[in-house]
Structures are given as structure tokens and as C-alpha cells.
Scaffold this motif. Structure first.
Motif, PDB file in Angstrom:
ATOM      1  N   ARG A 182       0.855  -1.196   0.000  1.00  0.00           N
ATOM      2  CA  ARG A 182       0.000   0.000   0.000  1.00  0.00           C
ATOM      3  C   ARG A 182       0.884   1.237   0.000  1.00  0.00           C
ATOM      4  N   GLN A 183       0.409   2.264  -0.693  1.00  0.00           N
ATOM      5  CA  GLN A 183       1.173   3.503  -0.758  1.00  0.00           C
ATOM      6  C   GLN A 183       0.244   4.689  -0.543  1.00  0.00           C
ATOM      7  N   ALA A 184       0.845   5.798  -0.115  1.00  0.00           N
ATOM      8  CA  ALA A 184       0.094   7.034   0.102  1.00  0.00           C
ATOM      9  C   ALA A 184       0.859   8.186  -0.538  1.00  0.00           C
ATOM     10  N   ILE A 185       0.112   9.126  -1.061  1.00  0.00           N
ATOM     11  CA  ILE A 185       0.714  10.340  -1.634  1.00  0.00           C
ATOM     12  C   ILE A 185       0.446  11.457  -0.644  1.00  0.00           C
ATOM     13  N   ILE A 186       1.528  11.986  -0.058  1.00  0.00           N
ATOM     14  CA  ILE A 186       1.417  12.974   1.015  1.00  0.00           C
ATOM     15  C   ILE A 186       2.186  14.227   0.618  1.00  0.00           C
ATOM     16  N   LEU A 187       1.572  15.379   0.852  1.00  0.00           N
ATOM     17  CA  LEU A 187       2.202  16.669   0.561  1.00  0.00           C
ATOM     18  C   LEU A 187       2.731  17.257   1.861  1.00  0.00           C
ATOM     19  N   ALA A 188       4.023  17.587   1.898  1.00  0.00           N
ATOM     20  CA  ALA A 188       4.601  18.317   3.038  1.00  0.00           C
ATOM     21  C   ALA A 188       4.295  19.794   2.787  1.00  0.00           C
ATOM     22  N   THR A 189       3.394  20.394   3.604  1.00  0.00           N
ATOM     23  CA  THR A 189       2.907  21.749   3.322  1.00  0.00           C
ATOM     24  C   THR A 189       3.984  22.807   3.508  1.00  0.00           C
ATOM     25  N   ALA A 190       4.895  22.622   4.439  1.00  0.00           N
ATOM     26  CA  ALA A 190       5.924  23.639   4.691  1.00  0.00           C
ATOM     27  C   ALA A 190       6.914  23.711   3.521  1.00  0.00           C
ATOM     28  N   ALA A 191       7.342  22.565   3.017  1.00  0.00           N
ATOM     29  CA  ALA A 191       8.329  22.524   1.936  1.00  0.00           C
ATOM     30  C   ALA A 191       7.661  22.447   0.569  1.00  0.00           C
ATOM     31  N   ASN A 192       6.342  22.223   0.524  1.00  0.00           N
ATOM     32  CA  ASN A 192       5.586  22.066  -0.714  1.00  0.00           C
ATOM     33  C   ASN A 192       6.197  20.948  -1.569  1.00  0.00           C
ATOM     34  N   LYS A 193       6.463  19.812  -0.879  1.00  0.00           N
ATOM     35  CA  LYS A 193       7.095  18.668  -1.531  1.00  0.00           C
ATOM     36  C   LYS A 193       6.183  17.451  -1.392  1.00  0.00           C
ATOM     37  N   THR A 194       6.024  16.708  -2.463  1.00  0.00           N
ATOM     38  CA  THR A 194       5.153  15.534  -2.471  1.00  0.00           C
ATOM     39  C   THR A 194       5.987  14.279  -2.225  1.00  0.00           C
ATOM     40  N   HIS A 195       5.465  13.406  -1.332  1.00  0.00           N
ATOM     41  CA  HIS A 195       6.130  12.140  -1.005  1.00  0.00           C
ATOM     42  C   HIS A 195       5.184  10.996  -1.350  1.00  0.00           C
ATOM     43  N   ILE A 196       5.724   9.946  -1.960  1.00  0.00           N
ATOM     44  CA  ILE A 196       4.976   8.705  -2.151  1.00  0.00           C
ATOM     45  C   ILE A 196       5.637   7.693  -1.230  1.00  0.00           C
ATOM     46  N   VAL A 197       4.890   7.289  -0.190  1.00  0.00           N
ATOM     47  CA  VAL A 197       5.468   6.461   0.873  1.00  0.00           C
ATOM     48  C   VAL A 197       4.619   5.224   1.101  1.00  0.00           C
ATOM     49  N   GLY A 198       5.266   4.221   1.675  1.00  0.00           N
ATOM     50  CA  GLY A 198       4.588   3.003   2.087  1.00  0.00           C
ATOM     51  C   GLY A 198       4.566   2.909   3.602  1.00  0.00           C
ATOM     52  N   ILE A 199       4.012   1.807   4.086  1.00  0.00           N
ATOM     53  CA  ILE A 199       3.932   1.598   5.541  1.00  0.00           C
ATOM     54  C   ILE A 199       5.344   1.435   6.094  1.00  0.00           C
ATOM     55  N   SER A 200       5.611   2.042   7.240  1.00  0.00           N
ATOM     56  CA  SER A 200       6.866   2.066   8.004  1.00  0.00           C
ATOM     57  C   SER A 200       7.963   2.882   7.329  1.00  0.00           C
TER      58      SER A 200
END
Length: 185
Positions: free
Chosen positions: A120-138
Motif C-alpha cells: 500500500r502507498q500514500a501520496i502525502i504533501l509536506a505543506t511547509a516545503a511544498n514537496k510531495t512524497h509517495i510512501v509506504g507503511i513504516s
């Protein structure tokens, strides 16, 4: 000026002199016969003036905080009392509301595969740096933030021992414009 006008002016001036004399007589009477009042207590002898600045060679005096705290109130009601004063500050403009804290991360989407082999993966935006991360569990988003769980439309993060749940914001995709609804008839 005619004779009648002079007589009127002289009469008015005479009346003003009489009124002034009566006011002066009243003031003299009040001052000479004061009303009885309670005696003024003598000040207690104080060693030095407590509000005077410290002299050379003296230690500066610090006011005691116990003078301002009431021992009759329990501490819980004291904090409630102070909280009311802090929340309703006189110097803030009317209608002021405190700013909402900015969430450091925002969930943009989740990827939930149908087979068990793909993680499983999630697309998360870091609002302070305006950077997008695609991450998995752990996986880590930062040094102290780690992804704990990924579900449909939500992600659980662990940040320094505190768990936060990020939910997918779908309100931006749904249009609730009343103008659009009224034209559909």
C-alpha cells in the motif's frame, strides 16, 4: 448710548456684583465651618519607601507573587479564571479568532492494490516545503514522522510518539455552488 440703556446696564452690573458677593460669602462660610468627618488615621511607620528605587549598595526588591494569588480559590478554578482573561483579551479587535494551526502534512491520495504482493502507498504533501512524497507503511516522511498505517482515504502517522490520522479532503472536488443548482431545473 441712551439714558435707558445705561440704566439697564448699570442694573445688570449691580446684580452681577450682588451675585458674586453671595457666592464669595458661601465659599467663606463652607471653608470656615467644615462638615464633621472621621479622623484621618496616621500612617504606620514604614522602614523606607517600598516604591522608591534602590539606593547604591542595596539589593533590588522584588514584589512577592503570593500577594496576587488568592488562597481561598482552589488551583483549578484559578486556572479557569486566568484562562478566561487570556482568551478574552481586551486589546484584540472584536470578532478576533485565534489562527488555526497549520497541519504539516496533507493526504493527496492512497494507492490500495488488489493483490497482496504490492504494498500500500500514500501520496502525502509536506505543506511547509511544498514537496510531495509517495510512501509506504513504516517509511519515514521526516526524522521524527513515520507512516504507521494506510487505509482507504486515510493514513496514520506517528510523530514523536503521537499518532495523527490524515484524511483525504474531498470537499475540493465536490461543488456546492447554489448558482449551479438553481440553473439545473
Amino acid at each position: 448710548m441712551s439714558q435707558t440703556q445705561r440704566n439697564l446696564i448699570n442694573k445688570r452690573v449691580g446684580n452681577l456684583w450682588i451675585a458674586g458677593a453671595l457666592v464669595l460669602l458661601g465659599i467663606v462660610f463652607v471653608v470656615s465651618f467644615p462638615s464633621p468627618s472621621p479622623p484621618i488615621p496616621e500612617p504606620s511607620p514604614v522602614k523606607g519607601n517600598p516604591n522608591a528605587p534602590p539606593r547604591l549598595g542595596e539589593q533590588p526588591r522584588t514584589p512577592s507573587r503570593t500577594r496576587f494569588q488568592s488562597s481561598a480559590l482552589p488551583s483549578a478554578s484559578q486556572s479557569d479564571f486566568y484562562r478566561t482573561i487570556i482568551d478574552n483579551n481586551l486589546f484584540r479587535p472584536l470578532g478576533w479568532t485565534p489562527p488555526r494551526p497549520i497541519e504539516p502534512y496533507r493526504l493527496l491520495g492512497t494507492i490500495l492494490p488488489t493483490d497482496e504482493k504490492t504494498p500500500r502507498q500514500a501520496i502525502i504533501l509536506a505543506t511547509a516545503a511544498n514537496k510531495t512524497h509517495i510512501v509506504g507503511i513504516s517509511e519515514r516522511l521526516s526524522a521524527e514522522t513515520k507512516v504507521v498505517d494506510i487505509q482507504s482515504k486515510q493514513v496514520t502517522l506517528d510523530s514523536a510518539g503521537q499518532r495523527r490520522v490524515l484524511r483525504l479532503d474531498t470537499s475540493a472536488w465536490i461543488s456546492t455552488s447554489t448558482g449551479r443548482l438553481s440553473r439545473r431545473r
